[in-house]
Write a protein that holds these residues in place. Sequence first.
Motif, PDB file in Angstrom:
ATOM      1  N   GLN A 157      21.590 -16.165 -57.289  1.00 23.62           N
ATOM      2  CA  GLN A 157      22.235 -15.084 -56.532  1.00 23.62           C
ATOM      3  C   GLN A 157      23.704 -15.446 -56.341  1.00 23.62           C
ATOM      4  N   LEU A 158      24.605 -14.524 -56.708  1.00 21.52           N
ATOM      5  CA  LEU A 158      26.035 -14.758 -56.571  1.00 21.52           C
ATOM      6  C   LEU A 158      26.581 -13.941 -55.415  1.00 21.52           C
ATOM      7  N   ARG A 159      27.315 -14.597 -54.501  1.00 17.13           N
ATOM      8  CA  ARG A 159      27.912 -13.917 -53.346  1.00 17.13           C
ATOM      9  C   ARG A 159      29.414 -14.167 -53.361  1.00 17.13           C
ATOM     10  N   ARG A 160      30.179 -13.090 -53.455  1.00 12.11           N
ATOM     11  CA  ARG A 160      31.640 -13.180 -53.428  1.00 12.11           C
ATOM     12  C   ARG A 160      32.128 -12.844 -52.020  1.00 12.11           C
ATOM     13  N   VAL A 161      32.855 -13.774 -51.408  1.00 15.58           N
ATOM     14  CA  VAL A 161      33.412 -13.574 -50.068  1.00 15.58           C
ATOM     15  C   VAL A 161      34.915 -13.377 -50.222  1.00 15.58           C
ATOM     16  N   TYR A 162      35.381 -12.163 -49.903  1.00 12.66           N
ATOM     17  CA  TYR A 162      36.790 -11.802 -50.065  1.00 12.66           C
ATOM     18  C   TYR A 162      37.543 -11.958 -48.748  1.00 12.66           C
ATOM     19  N   LEU A 163      38.857 -11.831 -48.813  1.00 16.80           N
ATOM     20  CA  LEU A 163      39.660 -11.790 -47.597  1.00 16.80           C
ATOM     21  C   LEU A 163      39.195 -10.648 -46.704  1.00 16.80           C
ATOM     22  N   GLY A 169      35.786  -8.172 -46.806  1.00 21.91           N
ATOM     23  CA  GLY A 169      34.552  -7.723 -47.436  1.00 21.91           C
ATOM     24  C   GLY A 169      33.860  -8.800 -48.255  1.00 21.91           C
ATOM     25  N   GLU A 170      32.658  -8.490 -48.676  1.00 24.72           N
ATOM     26  CA  GLU A 170      31.900  -9.388 -49.535  1.00 24.72           C
ATOM     27  C   GLU A 170      30.957  -8.569 -50.410  1.00 24.72           C
ATOM     28  N   GLU A 171      30.525  -9.180 -51.509  1.00 24.88           N
ATOM     29  CA  GLU A 171      29.626  -8.531 -52.446  1.00 24.88           C
ATOM     30  C   GLU A 171      28.585  -9.529 -52.909  1.00 24.88           C
ATOM     31  N   SER A 172      27.355  -9.088 -53.062  1.00 22.84           N
ATOM     32  CA  SER A 172      26.275  -9.941 -53.561  1.00 22.84           C
ATOM     33  C   SER A 172      25.697  -9.329 -54.831  1.00 22.84           C
ATOM     34  N   LYS A 173      25.348 -10.204 -55.758  1.00 28.21           N
ATOM     35  CA  LYS A 173      24.825  -9.732 -57.041  1.00 28.21           C
ATOM     36  C   LYS A 173      23.784 -10.716 -57.556  1.00 28.21           C
ATOM     37  N   PRO A 174      22.548 -10.245 -57.839  1.00 31.76           N
ATOM     38  CA  PRO A 174      21.552 -11.128 -58.444  1.00 31.76           C
ATOM     39  C   PRO A 174      21.881 -11.342 -59.917  1.00 31.76           C
ATOM     40  N   LEU A 175      21.837 -12.585 -60.357  1.00 39.67           N
ATOM     41  CA  LEU A 175      22.150 -12.907 -61.741  1.00 39.67           C
ATOM     42  C   LEU A 175      20.903 -13.185 -62.574  1.00 39.67           C
ATOM     43  N   GLY A 176      19.742 -13.090 -61.927  1.00 41.08           N
ATOM     44  CA  GLY A 176      18.496 -13.265 -62.673  1.00 41.08           C
ATOM     45  C   GLY A 176      18.079 -14.723 -62.804  1.00 41.08           C
ATOM     46  N   ARG A 177      17.240 -14.978 -63.784  1.00 42.55           N
ATOM     47  CA  ARG A 177      16.684 -16.316 -64.008  1.00 42.55           C
ATOM     48  C   ARG A 177      17.533 -17.068 -65.022  1.00 42.55           C
ATOM     49  N   GLN A 191      26.931 -24.227 -66.197  1.00 43.05           N
ATOM     50  CA  GLN A 191      28.026 -23.574 -66.916  1.00 43.05           C
ATOM     51  C   GLN A 191      28.670 -22.488 -66.049  1.00 43.05           C
ATOM     52  N   LEU A 192      27.831 -21.771 -65.303  1.00 42.91           N
ATOM     53  CA  LEU A 192      28.347 -20.757 -64.380  1.00 42.91           C
ATOM     54  C   LEU A 192      29.266 -21.389 -63.342  1.00 42.91           C
ATOM     55  N   LEU A 193      28.832 -22.471 -62.730  1.00 48.45           N
ATOM     56  CA  LEU A 193      29.637 -23.144 -61.716  1.00 48.45           C
ATOM     57  C   LEU A 193      30.941 -23.672 -62.307  1.00 48.45           C
ATOM     58  N   HIS A 194      30.853 -24.147 -63.535  1.00 44.12           N
ATOM     59  CA  HIS A 194      32.054 -24.668 -64.190  1.00 44.12           C
ATOM     60  C   HIS A 194      33.067 -23.554 -64.447  1.00 44.12           C
ATOM     61  N   VAL A 227      18.952 -20.603 -56.434  1.00 44.22           N
ATOM     62  CA  VAL A 227      20.316 -21.116 -56.276  1.00 44.22           C
ATOM     63  C   VAL A 227      21.185 -19.979 -55.747  1.00 44.22           C
ATOM     64  N   ASN A 228      21.834 -20.206 -54.620  1.00 44.27           N
ATOM     65  CA  ASN A 228      22.785 -19.249 -54.068  1.00 44.27           C
ATOM     66  C   ASN A 228      24.194 -19.798 -54.270  1.00 44.27           C
ATOM     67  N   VAL A 229      24.999 -19.059 -55.006  1.00 45.72           N
ATOM     68  CA  VAL A 229      26.370 -19.479 -55.298  1.00 45.72           C
ATOM     69  C   VAL A 229      27.331 -18.591 -54.513  1.00 45.72           C
ATOM     70  N   GLU A 230      28.220 -19.216 -53.742  1.00 42.21           N
ATOM     71  CA  GLU A 230      29.184 -18.480 -52.924  1.00 42.21           C
ATOM     72  C   GLU A 230      30.594 -18.792 -53.397  1.00 42.21           C
ATOM     73  N   LEU A 231      31.368 -17.727 -53.610  1.00 43.01           N
ATOM     74  CA  LEU A 231      32.761 -17.866 -54.014  1.00 43.01           C
ATOM     75  C   LEU A 231      33.668 -17.285 -52.941  1.00 43.01           C
ATOM     76  N   HIS A 232      34.783 -17.952 -52.665  1.00 46.31           N
ATOM     77  CA  HIS A 232      35.801 -17.425 -51.756  1.00 46.31           C
ATOM     78  C   HIS A 232      36.981 -16.963 -52.606  1.00 46.31           C
ATOM     79  N   ILE A 233      37.301 -15.682 -52.510  1.00 49.73           N
ATOM     80  CA  ILE A 233      38.255 -15.059 -53.412  1.00 49.73           C
ATOM     81  C   ILE A 233      39.426 -14.471 -52.630  1.00 49.73           C
TER      82      ILE A 233
END
Length: 212
Positions: A71-77, A79-87, A95-98, A114-120
Amino acid sequence: MMVFSLWKNLKKRLRRNRRPTWSLGAIWFSLLLGGLAAINAGHVLAAPALDEQQSSVIKALEQQQQPLTVQLRRVYLCGEESKPLGRMMNKQVLQLLHGYSDWKADLNEQQGTVNVELHIEDLSEHCKANAYMSVDKKGNLALFDGVPKKEKVVRTFFQLDIHYMESSLPQNKLDELSKGIRISDIDEYNSVLSTFSDYAAQPNQRVMRPTY
């Protein structure tokens, strides 16, 4: 009580309906924002050194043999957005993290997730369509989701020196601030912050710093 009094006085002075003539300058803090990488329509900050927790996530991922639900979660200045990336297999997750320069991952080995959070350093699409900057009831410069009269504050920045503003800015600029300055992209966001940092109640708040 003084803050509320200042705000009341400001509201009285801003009742006259005038056409907004605010002109947002091209001032924005490229040095403070640092080196930005354009990734997925977002500007992500340069990668910090991995802390102990994230290093342990990498090591644990390297040992995983079964597919993981990501699961990918983008945290903006704003708002935020979440998106399932599947298996994904562990190599795909690594590779995604890289591919992202600022991330925080949480691995649940028992659940295989795996929950991946990005600060954008950008605004979410929702905020680009709905954000305004104005003054809240306590006299703070604030970011609103929708017009300020709905009082839906997304984030608060700093206390404004209302008296200084009243003595320094023309009435039409005060009128527009009261009604709300439309913010549709990161340049406008930084420009308004830069401009009004000059009217911060505390001197050290007049030098803007990046949020992340």
